[in-house]
Enzyme design. Structure first.
Site, PDB file in Angstrom:
ATOM      1  N   GLY A 166       3.499  -3.042  -4.225  1.00  0.00           N
ATOM      2  CA  GLY A 166       2.822  -2.301  -3.207  1.00  0.00           C
ATOM      3  C   GLY A 166       2.822  -0.868  -3.614  1.00  0.00           C
ATOM      4  O   GLY A 166       3.151   0.084  -2.387  1.00  0.00           O
ATOM      5  N   SER A 176       0.893   1.367  -4.570  1.00  0.00           N
ATOM      6  CA  SER A 176      -0.470   2.319  -5.026  1.00  0.00           C
ATOM      7  C   SER A 176      -0.735   3.288  -3.675  1.00  0.00           C
ATOM      8  O   SER A 176      -1.701   4.615  -3.926  1.00  0.00           O
ATOM      9  CB  SER A 176      -1.508   1.679  -5.223  1.00  0.00           C
ATOM     10  OG  SER A 176      -1.785   0.631  -4.409  1.00  0.00           O
ATOM     11  N   THR A 177      -0.283   2.998  -2.702  1.00  0.00           N
ATOM     12  CA  THR A 177      -0.986   3.907  -1.212  1.00  0.00           C
ATOM     13  C   THR A 177       0.310   3.753  -0.304  1.00  0.00           C
ATOM     14  O   THR A 177       1.347   3.211  -0.490  1.00  0.00           O
ATOM     15  CB  THR A 177      -1.953   3.208  -0.789  1.00  0.00           C
ATOM     16  OG1 THR A 177      -1.706   1.773  -0.213  1.00  0.00           O
ATOM     17  CG2 THR A 177      -3.281   3.101  -1.459  1.00  0.00           C
ATOM     18  N   TYR A 193       8.935  -2.101  11.020  1.00  0.00           N
ATOM     19  CA  TYR A 193       8.410  -1.181  12.187  1.00  0.00           C
ATOM     20  C   TYR A 193       8.564  -2.123  13.595  1.00  0.00           C
ATOM     21  O   TYR A 193       8.756  -3.275  13.718  1.00  0.00           O
ATOM     22  CB  TYR A 193       6.882  -0.893  12.035  1.00  0.00           C
ATOM     23  CG  TYR A 193       6.466   0.102  13.101  1.00  0.00           C
ATOM     24  CD1 TYR A 193       6.816   1.212  13.242  1.00  0.00           C
ATOM     25  CD2 TYR A 193       5.583  -0.508  14.336  1.00  0.00           C
ATOM     26  CE1 TYR A 193       6.592   2.271  14.059  1.00  0.00           C
ATOM     27  CE2 TYR A 193       5.336   0.533  15.279  1.00  0.00           C
ATOM     28  CZ  TYR A 193       5.820   1.831  15.140  1.00  0.00           C
ATOM     29  OH  TYR A 193       5.308   2.845  16.343  1.00  0.00           O
ATOM     30  N   TYR A 216       2.276  -5.436  18.862  1.00  0.00           N
ATOM     31  CA  TYR A 216       2.876  -5.128  17.624  1.00  0.00           C
ATOM     32  C   TYR A 216       4.466  -6.152  17.588  1.00  0.00           C
ATOM     33  O   TYR A 216       4.427  -7.280  17.117  1.00  0.00           O
ATOM     34  CB  TYR A 216       3.067  -3.669  17.097  1.00  0.00           C
ATOM     35  CG  TYR A 216       3.605  -3.871  15.903  1.00  0.00           C
ATOM     36  CD1 TYR A 216       2.588  -3.567  14.762  1.00  0.00           C
ATOM     37  CD2 TYR A 216       4.952  -3.991  15.379  1.00  0.00           C
ATOM     38  CE1 TYR A 216       3.067  -3.295  13.514  1.00  0.00           C
ATOM     39  CE2 TYR A 216       5.447  -3.850  13.942  1.00  0.00           C
ATOM     40  CZ  TYR A 216       4.347  -3.660  12.938  1.00  0.00           C
ATOM     41  OH  TYR A 216       4.819  -3.613  11.947  1.00  0.00           O
ATOM     42  N   LYS A 219       7.656  -9.468  10.856  1.00  0.00           N
ATOM     43  CA  LYS A 219       8.844  -8.579  10.638  1.00  0.00           C
ATOM     44  C   LYS A 219      10.289  -9.287  11.213  1.00  0.00           C
ATOM     45  O   LYS A 219      11.298  -8.707  10.433  1.00  0.00           O
ATOM     46  CB  LYS A 219       8.709  -7.327  11.433  1.00  0.00           C
ATOM     47  CG  LYS A 219       7.238  -6.393  11.033  1.00  0.00           C
ATOM     48  CD  LYS A 219       7.509  -6.211   9.409  1.00  0.00           C
ATOM     49  CE  LYS A 219       6.366  -5.233   8.943  1.00  0.00           C
ATOM     50  NZ  LYS A 219       6.306  -5.068   7.675  1.00  0.00           N
ATOM     51  N   LEU A 257       2.787   5.797  10.784  1.00  0.00           N
ATOM     52  CA  LEU A 257       2.179   6.752  10.210  1.00  0.00           C
ATOM     53  C   LEU A 257       0.726   6.345   9.960  1.00  0.00           C
ATOM     54  O   LEU A 257       0.501   5.025   9.980  1.00  0.00           O
ATOM     55  CB  LEU A 257       2.661   7.095   8.798  1.00  0.00           C
ATOM     56  CG  LEU A 257       3.903   7.970   9.040  1.00  0.00           C
ATOM     57  CD1 LEU A 257       4.725   8.145   7.790  1.00  0.00           C
ATOM     58  CD2 LEU A 257       3.391   9.719   9.388  1.00  0.00           C
ATOM     59  N   VAL A 258      -0.135   7.250   9.565  1.00  0.00           N
ATOM     60  CA  VAL A 258      -1.587   6.882   9.121  1.00  0.00           C
ATOM     61  C   VAL A 258      -1.550   6.385   7.588  1.00  0.00           C
ATOM     62  O   VAL A 258      -1.517   6.794   6.997  1.00  0.00           O
ATOM     63  CB  VAL A 258      -2.497   8.209   9.256  1.00  0.00           C
ATOM     64  CG1 VAL A 258      -4.037   7.782   8.996  1.00  0.00           C
ATOM     65  CG2 VAL A 258      -2.244   8.881  10.744  1.00  0.00           C
TER      66      VAL A 258
HETATM   67  P1  NAI Z   1      -0.828   0.331   2.591  1.00  0.00           P
HETATM   68  O1  NAI Z   1      -1.885  -0.368   3.174  1.00  0.00           O
HETATM   69  O2  NAI Z   1      -0.877   1.877   2.413  1.00  0.00           O
HETATM   70  O3  NAI Z   1      -0.139  -0.192   1.304  1.00  0.00           O
HETATM   71  C1  NAI Z   1      -0.050  -1.629   0.884  1.00  0.00           C
HETATM   72  C2  NAI Z   1       0.279  -1.676  -0.483  1.00  0.00           C
HETATM   73  O4  NAI Z   1       0.431  -3.072  -0.867  1.00  0.00           O
HETATM   74  C3  NAI Z   1      -0.744  -1.113  -1.610  1.00  0.00           C
HETATM   75  O5  NAI Z   1      -0.118  -0.640  -2.655  1.00  0.00           O
HETATM   76  C4  NAI Z   1      -1.515  -2.435  -1.910  1.00  0.00           C
HETATM   77  O6  NAI Z   1      -2.210  -2.215  -3.097  1.00  0.00           O
HETATM   78  C5  NAI Z   1      -0.623  -3.260  -2.197  1.00  0.00           C
HETATM   79  N1  NAI Z   1      -1.161  -4.709  -1.725  1.00  0.00           N
HETATM   80  C6  NAI Z   1      -1.728  -5.302  -0.822  1.00  0.00           C
HETATM   81  N2  NAI Z   1      -1.969  -6.582  -1.055  1.00  0.00           N
HETATM   82  C7  NAI Z   1      -1.489  -6.889  -2.175  1.00  0.00           C
HETATM   83  C8  NAI Z   1      -1.502  -8.108  -3.163  1.00  0.00           C
HETATM   84  N3  NAI Z   1      -1.761  -9.193  -2.668  1.00  0.00           N
HETATM   85  N4  NAI Z   1      -0.950  -7.862  -4.403  1.00  0.00           N
HETATM   86  C9  NAI Z   1      -0.452  -6.693  -5.007  1.00  0.00           C
HETATM   87  N5  NAI Z   1      -0.312  -5.590  -4.247  1.00  0.00           N
HETATM   88  C10 NAI Z   1      -0.986  -5.705  -3.163  1.00  0.00           C
HETATM   89  O7  NAI Z   1       0.387   0.000   3.739  1.00  0.00           O
HETATM   90  P2  NAI Z   1       1.591   0.721   4.402  1.00  0.00           P
HETATM   91  O8  NAI Z   1       1.368   1.114   5.756  1.00  0.00           O
HETATM   92  O9  NAI Z   1       2.086   1.641   3.039  1.00  0.00           O
HETATM   93  O10 NAI Z   1       2.747  -0.538   4.550  1.00  0.00           O
HETATM   94  C11 NAI Z   1       3.748  -0.925   3.497  1.00  0.00           C
HETATM   95  C12 NAI Z   1       4.653  -1.498   4.412  1.00  0.00           C
HETATM   96  O11 NAI Z   1       5.336  -0.431   5.384  1.00  0.00           O
HETATM   97  C13 NAI Z   1       4.276  -2.688   5.295  1.00  0.00           C
HETATM   98  O12 NAI Z   1       5.224  -3.486   5.464  1.00  0.00           O
HETATM   99  C14 NAI Z   1       4.175  -2.041   6.682  1.00  0.00           C
HETATM  100  O13 NAI Z   1       4.433  -3.053   7.685  1.00  0.00           O
HETATM  101  C15 NAI Z   1       5.477  -1.005   6.281  1.00  0.00           C
HETATM  102  N6  NAI Z   1       5.318  -0.201   7.578  1.00  0.00           N
HETATM  103  C16 NAI Z   1       4.060   0.677   8.023  1.00  0.00           C
HETATM  104  C17 NAI Z   1       4.198   1.426   8.794  1.00  0.00           C
HETATM  105  C18 NAI Z   1       2.968   2.485   9.126  1.00  0.00           C
HETATM  106  O14 NAI Z   1       2.921   2.947  10.111  1.00  0.00           O
HETATM  107  N7  NAI Z   1       1.937   2.504   8.366  1.00  0.00           N
HETATM  108  C19 NAI Z   1       5.325   1.880   9.729  1.00  0.00           C
HETATM  109  C20 NAI Z   1       6.540   1.044   9.298  1.00  0.00           C
HETATM  110  C21 NAI Z   1       6.428   0.078   8.164  1.00  0.00           C
END
Ligand code: NAI
Length: 396
Positions: free
Chosen positions: A47, A49-50, A224, A234, A243, A273-274
């Site tokens: 994961g 890329s973003t 989270y 949540y 979670k 975070l956004v």
């Molecule tokens: P995001 O949407 O920015 O990143 C998701 C990543 O997963 C991307 O690289 C995407 O390409 C990859 N991905 C999705 N489906 C896939 C698949 N089937 N195969 C391969 N790659 C795949 O999300 P974010 O927010 O960075 O979340 C990452 C983790 O952090 C999650 O577990 C989220 O719950 C956790 N988190 C996020 C918070 C927030 O406020 N955004 C706060 C605390 C934890």
């Protein structure tokens, strides 16, 4: 083509290659401005890329000099269609890594599948040999189960009773109330399958079996918790259930890795975070915009890159990782500080469509959201014709 943002609901369907490169460079510049961290030299990010995964990859590469293998699911560009932001982010990351002589390998495909796990292991063997850190940072709306072929969808719903509260359309600033019916047992099960810990466990099993985890390996996944005002949707809802499952798996993996490789598995609870994923959760953007305003005023604000730098330098590789009573790292500590939460909770009661701009950092939210897709950088010419097709160095 000339690329402008096209926002539909909580997603932007276009991305700008030059802007995404700027966004990645900003994060690299931040890491390079901070003291170097001694840590892992070979890192796998699932994961990557973003969001948090990309920030962790940048921190490991440019803060610790690590070679990285990144796994993600992104869309390449076509003649008349932009790539997804994560594709452009990865292109920019790989170019910068190559310039600094760092190994940067990428695998684009479904991380839940056996096929992508095998491809990743093969690539690790060819390039890094073994890895010292595995970061699990997937956020996905669905999962095809690799063993049964079943398709599971994740939903964001409360459990047990309906949930009603205020929410905001962050692009228009319209505040409205939202009511969400409780999830069925089947929906809870499917969400846990997508966002819980099973797949993390399958990754570690596969990596162990292939002997690509180094002695002393660490693995971290992101979670989270958040404040009381979002608990019903949540932490006590379907995503929170997932979670809990992720945290349960962390304990199992920790035992196993300790025993086999003197390693460690841990969950890090991060700040709200956004990101593309958090924008999709009702109520959360309104909470985040109130939170940001307070944290910025108090000089406590962090973005994903500041969070991952703090995670790696002050916790995971500090030699004195602090864990809470459930064995988790808490880099949400500043968000959850009592003074911050008291202020945000008081504002939550008052906020409405009229006072939104005064009480919340809606503009900051919107700017951060557009930046995720490479928009809103003053130095980028958004009227210019750009080629949407950018190749990744590591993917032919
Ligand atoms: P995001 O949407 O920015 O990143 C998701 C990543 O997963 C991307 O690289 C995407 O390409 C990859 N991905 C999705 N489906 C896939 C698949 N089937 N195969 C391969 N790659 C795949 O999300 P974010 O927010 O960075 O979340 C990452 C983790 O952090 C999650 O577990 C989220 O719950 C956790 N988190 C996020 C918070 C927030 O406020 N955004 C706060 C605390 C934890």
């Amino acid at each position: 083509m000339v690329i402008q943002p096209k926002v539909r609901g909580f997603i932007c369907t276009t991305a700008h290659p030059v802007g995404c490169a700027k966004h990645v460079q900003e994060q690299i510049d931040y890491i390079k401005s901070m003291p170097k961290v001694s840590g892992p030299k070979r890192v796998l990010i699932i994961g990557s890329s973003t969001g948090f995964g990309l920030a962790t990859r940048i921190t490991a590469a440019f803060g610790m000099g690590a070679g990285t293998v990144g796994v993600f699911y992104e869309r390449p560009g076509e003649q008349d269609r932009t790539a997804s932001a994560g594709w452009y982010n990865t292109a920019a990351f790989e170019t910068a890594a190559q310039k600094d002589g760092l190994i940067a390998e990428s695998i684009n495909g479904d991380a839940f599948s056996d096929e992508i796990k095998h491809q990743t292991i093969k690539r690790i063997k060819e390039t890094l040999g073994q890895v010292d850190l595995v970061v699990y940072s997937l956020a996905s709306p669905r999962r095809n189960h690799p063993k049964t072929g079943e398709l599971f969808n994740s939903v964001i719903k409360p459990i047990g009773k309906p949930y009603s509260d205020k929410t905001v359309n962050f692009m228009t600033g319209a505040v409205s109330s939202v009511t969400i019916a409780p999830a069925t047992e089947e929906e809870i099960k499917q969400t846990v399958s997508v966002m819980g810990g099973e797949d993390w466990g399958l990754w570690i099993d596969a990596l162990l079996a292939a002997d690509v985890l180094a002695k002393g390996v660490k693995t971290v996944a992101y979670s989270y918790i958040g404040p009381k005002i979002t608990h019903d949707i949540y932490r006590d809802g379907t995503i929170g259930h997932s979670k809990n499952d992720l945290e349960r798996v962390a304990h199992e993996l920790d035992q196993e890795l300790k025993q086999k490789l003197d390693g460690q598995a841990v969950v890090s609870v991060n700040k709200a975070l956004v990101t593309q994923s958090s924008s999709a959760i009702p109520v959360v953007p309104l909470y985040i915009s109130l939170l940001f305003k307070q944290m910025k005023e108090m000089g406590l604000h962090e973005g994903t890159i500041e969070q991952t730098y703090r995670l790696l330098s002050e916790e995971l590789y500090s030699g004195h990782t602090k864990l809470d009573d459930q064995g988790r790292i808490r880099i949400d500590d500043w968000e959850m500080r009592e003074d911050v939460q008291q202020k945000v909770t008081a504002l939550w009661q008052r906020v409405n469509g009229e006072n939104l701009d005064e009480l919340a950092d809606m503009e900051g939210y919107r700017n951060d959201f557009l930046k995720l897709f490479g928009f809103g950088f003053p130095e980028v010419d958004y009227e210019a014709d750009v080629n949407p097709i950018i190749n990744l160095i590591s993917i032919e």
